[in-house]
Write a protein that holds these residues in place. Structure first.
Motif, short mmCIF file in Angstrom:
data_model
loop_
_atom_site.label_atom_id
_atom_site.label_comp_id
_atom_site.label_asym_id
_atom_site.label_seq_id
_atom_site.Cartn_x
_atom_site.Cartn_y
_atom_site.Cartn_z
N VAL A 24 0.70 -1.13 0.15
CA VAL A 24 -0.07 0.03 -0.01
C VAL A 24 0.64 1.34 0.02
CG1 VAL A 24 -1.71 1.22 1.41
CG2 VAL A 24 -2.03 -1.22 1.03
N PHE A 25 2.08 1.22 0.52
CA PHE A 25 2.95 2.34 0.45
C PHE A 25 4.18 2.20 -0.20
CE2 PHE A 25 0.25 4.61 3.68
CZ PHE A 25 -0.37 3.62 4.39
N LEU A 39 -9.19 2.70 -2.15
CA LEU A 39 -10.15 3.08 -1.12
C LEU A 39 -10.27 4.47 -1.23
CD1 LEU A 39 -9.09 1.19 2.36
CD2 LEU A 39 -10.99 0.55 0.69
N GLY A 40 -10.51 5.15 -2.31
CA GLY A 40 -10.63 6.55 -2.76
C GLY A 40 -9.68 7.35 -2.58
N ARG A 55 -5.75 4.64 8.56
CA ARG A 55 -7.40 4.65 9.17
C ARG A 55 -8.34 4.30 8.44
NH1 ARG A 55 -4.74 9.39 10.93
NH2 ARG A 55 -5.74 10.99 9.46
N ALA A 56 -8.25 4.39 7.03
CA ALA A 56 -9.20 3.81 6.16
C ALA A 56 -9.12 2.53 6.01
CB ALA A 56 -9.14 4.77 4.73
N MET A 57 -8.17 1.83 5.83
CA MET A 57 -7.99 0.42 5.87
C MET A 57 -8.73 -0.16 7.22
SD MET A 57 -4.35 -0.83 3.98
CE MET A 57 -3.33 0.51 4.82
N ARG A 58 -8.35 0.37 8.22
CA ARG A 58 -9.17 -0.19 9.49
C ARG A 58 -10.42 0.10 9.57
NH1 ARG A 58 -4.65 1.99 14.09
NH2 ARG A 58 -3.82 -0.33 14.68
N ALA A 60 -12.47 -0.04 6.74
CA ALA A 60 -13.07 -0.33 5.58
C ALA A 60 -13.90 -1.83 5.84
CB ALA A 60 -12.05 -0.63 4.56
N GLY A 61 -13.45 -2.47 6.79
CA GLY A 61 -14.49 -3.99 6.88
C GLY A 61 -14.20 -4.48 8.16
N ASP A 62 -14.69 -5.45 8.35
CA ASP A 62 -14.69 -6.18 9.67
C ASP A 62 -13.07 -7.05 9.57
OD1 ASP A 62 -17.16 -5.36 10.51
OD2 ASP A 62 -17.85 -7.18 9.40
N GLY A 63 -12.79 -7.20 10.94
CA GLY A 63 -11.73 -8.02 11.05
C GLY A 63 -10.50 -7.31 10.76
N LEU A 64 -9.14 -8.25 10.59
CA LEU A 64 -7.91 -7.43 10.50
C LEU A 64 -7.67 -7.03 8.94
CD1 LEU A 64 -5.91 -10.18 12.64
CD2 LEU A 64 -6.66 -7.92 13.21
N ALA A 65 -7.19 -5.82 8.89
CA ALA A 65 -6.74 -5.16 7.68
C ALA A 65 -5.21 -5.16 7.91
CB ALA A 65 -7.21 -4.01 7.28
N GLY A 66 -4.38 -5.14 6.68
CA GLY A 66 -3.10 -5.07 6.73
C GLY A 66 -2.36 -4.94 5.38
#
Length: 451
Positions: A24-25, A39-40, A55-58, A60-66
Motif C-alpha cells: 500500500v505504501f 479506497l478513494g 485509518r481508512a483500511m482499519r 473499511a471492513g470487519d476483522g484485520l486489515a494489513g
C-alpha cells in the motif's frame, strides 16, 4: 517482493477475517503493480496524508486489515505502525543472497509474480558485490530498527523464514498468533519462479563466491536473541594435506599450535569455499572435523592483548577509550605496570558483557564472540565431530589421529604460559568473565581459570 511475500499474502487473505492489501505504501503504486488508487485515495492523497490511508483500511471492513511494508516504502508510516501494540507484526526473512539474486532476476524479466508455469520468464542475474553490500546494509538496518522498536515498546512479532511459508503448521501458527482460524491447505496458485541452485541463477558464480567470502557474517535472519547469529566461517577452516583432518578454529584460541600440528601431515590447506570444502570431504569419506575450546578468561585476555593493545581493531579500541573510558597504553605497547594492565583488562571484560549481549554500538568480533555462538555458526554448514579442550589438547589430538588410523602423529608444539594473565588474575577477573560468558560457562562446564 516476489513469490515469497506474494505467497504469504495469498495465505493471509485465505484466513477468515484477514485482509492483506499488498504494498500500500510502495512509492510507485498503491497495493498492486500499476494500481494508482485504493479506497478513494490517489497517489497524491496518500502522499499528503499516509496515515489517513491506514485509518481508512482499519475502517473499511470487519476483522484485520494489513499491508506489506518494505524498507524502501514511505518512512512516515513506519514508526506510528511499529509503535502501535494493536497492530500485529509479521517479519518475513530470507537468505540475503537469495533475496538479492531474486530481485535482480525480476528486474531482468519484469516478472514479480507467477501463477502459470507456462508463462515463466527466465534470466541469469549478474552479481555486483558493491550493490549487494549496499542491499545487505539496508536490509540489516531495517531488521535492527524493527527489533529495537519492538523491544522498547514491549512487543513481539511473528518471525517466519522464507523456507517456512510452505509449512502448513507454521502458517497455522501464524493464524493462531493473529487470533483467527487456521487453514485446511495452503494456497496453490503461485509457483516458485527460480528453484535452481543459487550458482545457476547468476552468470558470475565464481566472482560471487569470492565476494561473499570477504563478508564476516549475515545477520538478516536474526530474531530477538542476546547475541547475533554467526556465519559458519568456512574460509577460516584448515585441513591437513596428508590426513583427513579438518580444523574449525575459534578465534583467540590455540590456532597457531593446532595449525602447526596439522602442518606435520605434509602441510595444510585452507581458504575453502563451501563448494571446495564439500569436494574435500567427498574425496576423504573417513574425514574428521574438530575444534578446540579455550577457557573464557584466557581467550578474553588473548583477544585483549592481540586485538586491542596491539591495535589490530583500531576503531573498536577508540570506542573503548572514548565511549567507555578504558585507559589503554599507546598503540602497540603494554601497560607500564601490572596494576594498570589488570584495571584495563577488567574494564574490557565488563565491556564484553555489554557487547556480547548486543548492548553496544560495536559489532561482536569473532575474537571474543561466545564460543557457543561460534559453534552454532559452524552448525549452519556442519558441526564438528569432536570438540577438544586446550588443557588436554595433546591427548585429544592423539585420539583424533587414532580415529582415522594414524598411530604416530606429529608432536604438538608446547604452549607458552600467559605469565601476564597469571600475574593479574584474581576473583574479580573470574567473576567478570563469568558475567560476560555465562552461556559458555554453563554449556561447557568451565571451572575457574587455572584449575
Amino acid at each position: 517482493m516476489r513469490t515469497g511475500s506474494n505467497f504469504l499474502e495469498a495465505n493471509l487473505n485465505a484466513m477468515q477475517g484477514v485482509s492483506c492489501h499488498g504494498e500500500v505504501f510502495n512509492p510507485y503504486f498503491i497495493g498492486q503493480k500499476d494500481k494508482t488508487s485504493f479506497l478513494g485515495f490517489s497517489l497524491a492523497d496518500r502522499e499528503a496524508d499516509p496515515m489517513a490511508l491506514v485509518r481508512a483500511m482499519r475502517a473499511a471492513g470487519d476483522g484485520l486489515a494489513g499491508f506489506r511494508y518494505f524498507h524502501d516504502h514511505d518512512p512516515r508510516v513506519f514508526e506510528p505502525v511499529l509503535q502501535d501494540p494493536q497492530c500485529a507484526k509479521i517479519v518475513l526473512t530470507r537468505n540475503p543472497v537469495e533475496s538479492y539474486v531474486s530481485w535482480k532476476i525480476a528486474q531482468e524479466t519484469g516478472q514479480w509474480k507467477l501463477t502459470n508455469a507456462k508463462n515463466l520468464k527466465t534470466a541469469q542475474a549478474r552479481f555486483d558485490a558493491p550493490e549487494f553490500e549496499a542491499h545487505l546494509a539496508a536490509l540489516q538496518d531495517f531488521q535492527i530498527r524493527i527489533l529495537h522498536g519492538l523491544q522498547v515498546t514491549g512487543q513481539t512479532a511473528f518471525y517466519i523464514d522464507y523456507e517456512d511459508i510452505n509449512d502448513l503448521d507454521v502458517v497455522n501458527g501464524l493464524a493462531a498468533f493473529l487470533g483467527v482460524p487456521g487453514l485446511a491447505a495452503l494456497d496453490g496458485s503461485l509457483k516458485k519462479q527460480n528453484p535452481e541452485e543459487i550458482s545457476q541463477k547468476v552468470v558470475n558464480a565464481d566472482e560471487m563466491e569470492r565476494a561473499l567470502t570477504r563478508l564476516d557474517q549475515f545477520n538478516l535472519s536474526r530474531t530477538p536473541n542476546f547475541e547475533p547469529r554467526r556465519a559458519p566461517a568456512v574460509p577460516s577452516f584448515v585441513a591437513a594435506q596428508r590426513a583427513a583432518l579438518l580444523y574449525m578454529p575459534i578465534k583467540a584460541g590455540p590456532e597457531d599450535r593446532v595449525t602447526a600440528w596439522l602442518a606435520g601431515f605434509g602441510g595444510t590447506e585452507g581458504e575453502f569455499s563451501q563448494k571446495s570444502l564439500r569436494q574435500w570431504k567427498r574425496a576423504r569419506p573417513h574425514h574428521r572435523a574438530f575444534t578446540v575450546l579455550r577457557h573464557p578468561v584466557a581467550r578474553a585476555h588473548h583477544a585483549f592483548c592481540s586485538q586491542i593493545l596491539d591495535g589490530n581493531l583500531r576503531e573498536i579500541r577508540a570506542q573503548l577509550e572514548k565511549a567507555h573510558r578504558i585507559a589503554l597504553p599507546p598503540l602497540g605497547q603494554r601497560y607500564g605496570d601490572v596494576a594498570a594492565h589488570r584495571a584495563g583488562f577488567v574494564g574490557f571484560l565488563k565491556w564484553l558483557k555489554l557487547n556480547v549481549a548486543g548492548q553496544t554500538g560495536v559489532r561482536v568480533d569473532p575474537h571474543w564472540a561466545s564460543q557457543s555462538a561460534v559453534l552454532q555458526g559452524f552448525g549452519q554448514f556442519q558441526t564438528p565431530d569432536v570438540i577438544l579442550r586446550e588443557e588436554r589438547l595433546a591427548e585429544g589430538l592423539a585420539y583424533l589421529a587414532a580415529e582415522i588410523g594414524i598411530e604416530a602423529s606429529p608432536p604438538l608444539p608446547a604452549a607458552e604460559p600467559d605469565a601476564l594473565l597469571a600475574a593479574v588474575y584474581d576473583d574479580e577477573i573470574e567473576a567478570a568473565a563469568r558475567d560476560a560468558y555465562a552461556r559458555d560457562y554453563m554449556a561447557f562446564g568451565f571451572q575457574d581459570w587455572g584449575r
